[in-house]
Design a protein around this motif. Structure first.
Motif, PDB file in Angstrom:
ATOM      1  N   LYS A   1       0.218  -4.592 -15.784  1.00  0.00           N
ATOM      2  CA  LYS A   1       0.878  -5.863 -16.104  1.00  0.00           C
ATOM      3  C   LYS A   1       1.126  -5.951 -17.609  1.00  0.00           C
ATOM      4  O   LYS A   1       2.220  -6.290 -18.054  1.00  0.00           O
ATOM      5  N   GLN A   2       0.119  -5.597 -18.400  1.00  0.00           N
ATOM      6  CA  GLN A   2       0.257  -5.603 -19.859  1.00  0.00           C
ATOM      7  C   GLN A   2       1.282  -4.567 -20.312  1.00  0.00           C
ATOM      8  O   GLN A   2       2.098  -4.828 -21.194  1.00  0.00           O
ATOM      9  N   ALA A   3       1.250  -3.384 -19.698  1.00  0.00           N
ATOM     10  CA  ALA A   3       2.206  -2.334 -20.059  1.00  0.00           C
ATOM     11  C   ALA A   3       3.637  -2.784 -19.781  1.00  0.00           C
ATOM     12  O   ALA A   3       4.533  -2.529 -20.582  1.00  0.00           O
ATOM     13  N   LEU A   4       3.852  -3.476 -18.670  1.00  0.00           N
ATOM     14  CA  LEU A   4       5.198  -3.944 -18.331  1.00  0.00           C
ATOM     15  C   LEU A   4       5.674  -5.008 -19.314  1.00  0.00           C
ATOM     16  O   LEU A   4       6.872  -5.123 -19.572  1.00  0.00           O
ATOM     17  N   GLU A   5       4.739  -5.764 -19.880  1.00  0.00           N
ATOM     18  CA  GLU A   5       5.096  -6.784 -20.857  1.00  0.00           C
ATOM     19  C   GLU A   5       5.417  -6.186 -22.229  1.00  0.00           C
ATOM     20  O   GLU A   5       6.135  -6.789 -23.015  1.00  0.00           O
TER      21      GLU A   5
ATOM     22  N   THR B   1       9.227   1.049  -8.815  1.00  0.00           N
ATOM     23  CA  THR B   1       7.907   1.533  -8.396  1.00  0.00           C
ATOM     24  C   THR B   1       6.806   0.728  -9.081  1.00  0.00           C
ATOM     25  O   THR B   1       5.820   0.344  -8.448  1.00  0.00           O
ATOM     26  N   ILE B   2       6.973   0.456 -10.361  1.00  0.00           N
ATOM     27  CA  ILE B   2       5.979  -0.346 -11.097  1.00  0.00           C
ATOM     28  C   ILE B   2       5.866  -1.743 -10.493  1.00  0.00           C
ATOM     29  O   ILE B   2       4.763  -2.252 -10.282  1.00  0.00           O
ATOM     30  N   TYR B   3       7.011  -2.372 -10.180  1.00  0.00           N
ATOM     31  CA  TYR B   3       6.967  -3.711  -9.581  1.00  0.00           C
ATOM     32  C   TYR B   3       6.310  -3.676  -8.201  1.00  0.00           C
ATOM     33  O   TYR B   3       5.527  -4.569  -7.857  1.00  0.00           O
ATOM     34  N   TYR B   4       6.611  -2.663  -7.416  1.00  0.00           N
ATOM     35  CA  TYR B   4       5.967  -2.529  -6.108  1.00  0.00           C
ATOM     36  C   TYR B   4       4.461  -2.367  -6.280  1.00  0.00           C
ATOM     37  O   TYR B   4       3.663  -3.027  -5.607  1.00  0.00           O
ATOM     38  N   LEU B   5       4.064  -1.478  -7.189  1.00  0.00           N
ATOM     39  CA  LEU B   5       2.641  -1.227  -7.425  1.00  0.00           C
ATOM     40  C   LEU B   5       1.937  -2.488  -7.907  1.00  0.00           C
ATOM     41  O   LEU B   5       0.849  -2.820  -7.432  1.00  0.00           O
ATOM     42  N   LEU B   6       2.554  -3.207  -8.834  1.00  0.00           N
ATOM     43  CA  LEU B   6       1.951  -4.456  -9.321  1.00  0.00           C
ATOM     44  C   LEU B   6       1.767  -5.458  -8.194  1.00  0.00           C
ATOM     45  O   LEU B   6       0.739  -6.133  -8.116  1.00  0.00           O
ATOM     46  N   THR B   7       2.755  -5.560  -7.324  1.00  0.00           N
ATOM     47  CA  THR B   7       2.651  -6.476  -6.185  1.00  0.00           C
ATOM     48  C   THR B   7       1.498  -6.061  -5.271  1.00  0.00           C
ATOM     49  O   THR B   7       0.686  -6.894  -4.862  1.00  0.00           O
ATOM     50  N   SER B   8       1.417  -4.781  -4.964  1.00  0.00           N
ATOM     51  CA  SER B   8       0.338  -4.272  -4.113  1.00  0.00           C
ATOM     52  C   SER B   8      -1.022  -4.490  -4.737  1.00  0.00           C
ATOM     53  O   SER B   8      -1.970  -4.907  -4.075  1.00  0.00           O
ATOM     54  N   LEU B   9      -1.123  -4.206  -6.041  1.00  0.00           N
ATOM     55  CA  LEU B   9      -2.399  -4.395  -6.732  1.00  0.00           C
ATOM     56  C   LEU B   9      -2.786  -5.871  -6.777  1.00  0.00           C
ATOM     57  O   LEU B   9      -3.963  -6.210  -6.615  1.00  0.00           O
ATOM     58  N   ALA B  10      -1.791  -6.734  -6.972  1.00  0.00           N
ATOM     59  CA  ALA B  10      -2.072  -8.176  -6.988  1.00  0.00           C
ATOM     60  C   ALA B  10      -2.644  -8.624  -5.636  1.00  0.00           C
ATOM     61  O   ALA B  10      -3.610  -9.375  -5.576  1.00  0.00           O
ATOM     62  N   VAL B  11      -2.052  -8.154  -4.562  1.00  0.00           N
ATOM     63  CA  VAL B  11      -2.538  -8.507  -3.224  1.00  0.00           C
ATOM     64  C   VAL B  11      -3.961  -7.970  -3.026  1.00  0.00           C
ATOM     65  O   VAL B  11      -4.849  -8.670  -2.547  1.00  0.00           O
ATOM     66  N   GLU B  12      -4.194  -6.705  -3.410  1.00  0.00           N
ATOM     67  CA  GLU B  12      -5.533  -6.104  -3.293  1.00  0.00           C
ATOM     68  C   GLU B  12      -6.580  -6.893  -4.081  1.00  0.00           C
ATOM     69  O   GLU B  12      -7.719  -6.986  -3.676  1.00  0.00           O
ATOM     70  N   CYS B  13      -6.165  -7.434  -5.237  1.00  0.00           N
ATOM     71  CA  CYS B  13      -7.088  -8.157  -6.102  1.00  0.00           C
ATOM     72  C   CYS B  13      -7.170  -9.654  -5.767  1.00  0.00           C
ATOM     73  O   CYS B  13      -7.935 -10.385  -6.388  1.00  0.00           O
ATOM     74  N   GLY B  14      -6.371 -10.093  -4.819  1.00  0.00           N
ATOM     75  CA  GLY B  14      -6.387 -11.506  -4.435  1.00  0.00           C
ATOM     76  C   GLY B  14      -5.590 -12.405  -5.357  1.00  0.00           C
ATOM     77  O   GLY B  14      -5.753 -13.619  -5.346  1.00  0.00           O
ATOM     78  N   ASN B  15      -4.726 -11.837  -6.177  1.00  0.00           N
ATOM     79  CA  ASN B  15      -3.883 -12.608  -7.101  1.00  0.00           C
ATOM     80  C   ASN B  15      -2.501 -12.780  -6.489  1.00  0.00           C
ATOM     81  O   ASN B  15      -1.548 -12.156  -6.921  1.00  0.00           O
ATOM     82  N   ILE B  16      -2.396 -13.666  -5.514  1.00  0.00           N
ATOM     83  CA  ILE B  16      -1.137 -13.817  -4.805  1.00  0.00           C
ATOM     84  C   ILE B  16      -0.287 -14.881  -5.450  1.00  0.00           C
ATOM     85  O   ILE B  16      -0.685 -15.947  -5.734  1.00  0.00           O
TER      86      ILE B  16
ATOM     87  N   ASP C   1      -8.655  -3.534 -12.979  1.00  0.00           N
ATOM     88  CA  ASP C   1      -8.342  -3.005 -14.305  1.00  0.00           C
ATOM     89  C   ASP C   1      -6.944  -2.388 -14.334  1.00  0.00           C
ATOM     90  O   ASP C   1      -6.202  -2.551 -15.309  1.00  0.00           O
ATOM     91  N   ALA C   2      -6.592  -1.683 -13.266  1.00  0.00           N
ATOM     92  CA  ALA C   2      -5.256  -1.082 -13.185  1.00  0.00           C
ATOM     93  C   ALA C   2      -4.190  -2.178 -13.155  1.00  0.00           C
ATOM     94  O   ALA C   2      -3.165  -2.079 -13.841  1.00  0.00           O
ATOM     95  N   TYR C   3      -4.435  -3.230 -12.379  1.00  0.00           N
ATOM     96  CA  TYR C   3      -3.492  -4.347 -12.287  1.00  0.00           C
ATOM     97  C   TYR C   3      -3.260  -4.970 -13.667  1.00  0.00           C
ATOM     98  O   TYR C   3      -2.125  -5.138 -14.112  1.00  0.00           O
TER      99      TYR C   3
ATOM    100  N   SER D   1      -4.622   4.398 -19.726  1.00  0.00           N
ATOM    101  CA  SER D   1      -5.814   3.837 -19.084  1.00  0.00           C
ATOM    102  C   SER D   1      -5.520   3.118 -17.765  1.00  0.00           C
ATOM    103  O   SER D   1      -6.310   3.215 -16.832  1.00  0.00           O
ATOM    104  N   ALA D   2      -4.405   2.419 -17.641  1.00  0.00           N
ATOM    105  CA  ALA D   2      -4.090   1.730 -16.381  1.00  0.00           C
ATOM    106  C   ALA D   2      -3.898   2.738 -15.259  1.00  0.00           C
ATOM    107  O   ALA D   2      -4.409   2.560 -14.153  1.00  0.00           O
ATOM    108  N   TYR D   3      -3.182   3.814 -15.557  1.00  0.00           N
ATOM    109  CA  TYR D   3      -2.964   4.863 -14.553  1.00  0.00           C
ATOM    110  C   TYR D   3      -4.285   5.530 -14.171  1.00  0.00           C
ATOM    111  O   TYR D   3      -4.535   5.793 -12.991  1.00  0.00           O
ATOM    112  N   LEU D   4      -5.138   5.770 -15.145  1.00  0.00           N
ATOM    113  CA  LEU D   4      -6.430   6.399 -14.857  1.00  0.00           C
ATOM    114  C   LEU D   4      -7.348   5.457 -14.070  1.00  0.00           C
ATOM    115  O   LEU D   4      -8.106   5.902 -13.217  1.00  0.00           O
ATOM    116  N   CYS D   5      -7.263   4.160 -14.325  1.00  0.00           N
ATOM    117  CA  CYS D   5      -8.019   3.187 -13.519  1.00  0.00           C
ATOM    118  C   CYS D   5      -7.551   3.230 -12.073  1.00  0.00           C
ATOM    119  O   CYS D   5      -8.362   3.167 -11.143  1.00  0.00           O
ATOM    120  N   LEU D   6      -6.237   3.333 -11.881  1.00  0.00           N
ATOM    121  CA  LEU D   6      -5.690   3.447 -10.532  1.00  0.00           C
ATOM    122  C   LEU D   6      -6.205   4.721  -9.864  1.00  0.00           C
ATOM    123  O   LEU D   6      -6.609   4.702  -8.707  1.00  0.00           O
TER     124      LEU D   6
END
Length: 177
Positions: free
Chosen positions: A145-149, A162-177, A139-141, A98-103
């Protein structure tokens, strides 16, 4: 059944954007990543299609197939609306992805925004797509994040960096800095 795919070598790869959406010259390949069975409604990303356990097959036969009505008419290319519908069907049958499909849905809405801007669509309609894109990025973020945990990489076919890069990018996009 037949499904549409982008031929290898026909689309020229340009790069990726900040949330790893693949960019190709002249075509948005994201519209063709989901395969949908026109008979039963089973949908999945190309890399996972057909890899079902007997329990998953039974669940699709009981929960998806009775309610599924094939609506797609054959056209040369998929619209963003059609691609979004196919991706949402995959979310019904591929809970673990589901996280990948949300992305992927966020990427599709991003493509729809670009197309709408190019076609002079009113800003109010474009704002609706921005809202959907942001919701799916969030939702992807949360999902990654849950999948990595709870899982070890590779997750959705991506290695740890790649997952860490993507999480960082998604966090920035979502305003979770």
């Amino acid at each position: 059944f037949k499904t549409k795919q982008v031929r290898t070598g026909k689309a020229r790869f340009i790069g990726t954007d900040e949330v790893l959406k693949p960019l190709y010259e002249g075509i948005d390949t994201c519209k063709y990543d989901i395969i949908l069975c026109p008979h039963c409604g089973y949908a999945a990303a190309q890399r996972n299609y057909g890899h079902l356990t007997p329990k998953q097959r039974k669940a699709i036969r009981e929960n998806v197939e009775p309610r599924f009505k094939a609506k797609e008419n054959e056209t040369e290319t998929y619209s963003y609306e059609r691609a979004v519908r196919r991706c949402k069907m995959a979310m019904l049958t591929e809970i673990s992805e589901s996280a990948y499909l949300c992305l992927k849905l966020a990427w599709l809405y991003r493509g729809e925004i670009e197309e709408a801007k190019a076609n002079g669509v009113p800003q109010a309609d474009i704002d609706k797509y921005y809202k959907y894109e942001h919701e799916y990025l969030e939702d992807a973020y949360k999902g990654f994040k849950q999948a990595l945990e709870t899982e070890y990489p590779p997750i959705a076919g991506m290695d740890e960096m790649t997952i860490y890069y993507l999480l960082t990018s998604l966090a920035v996009e979502c305003g979770n800095i």
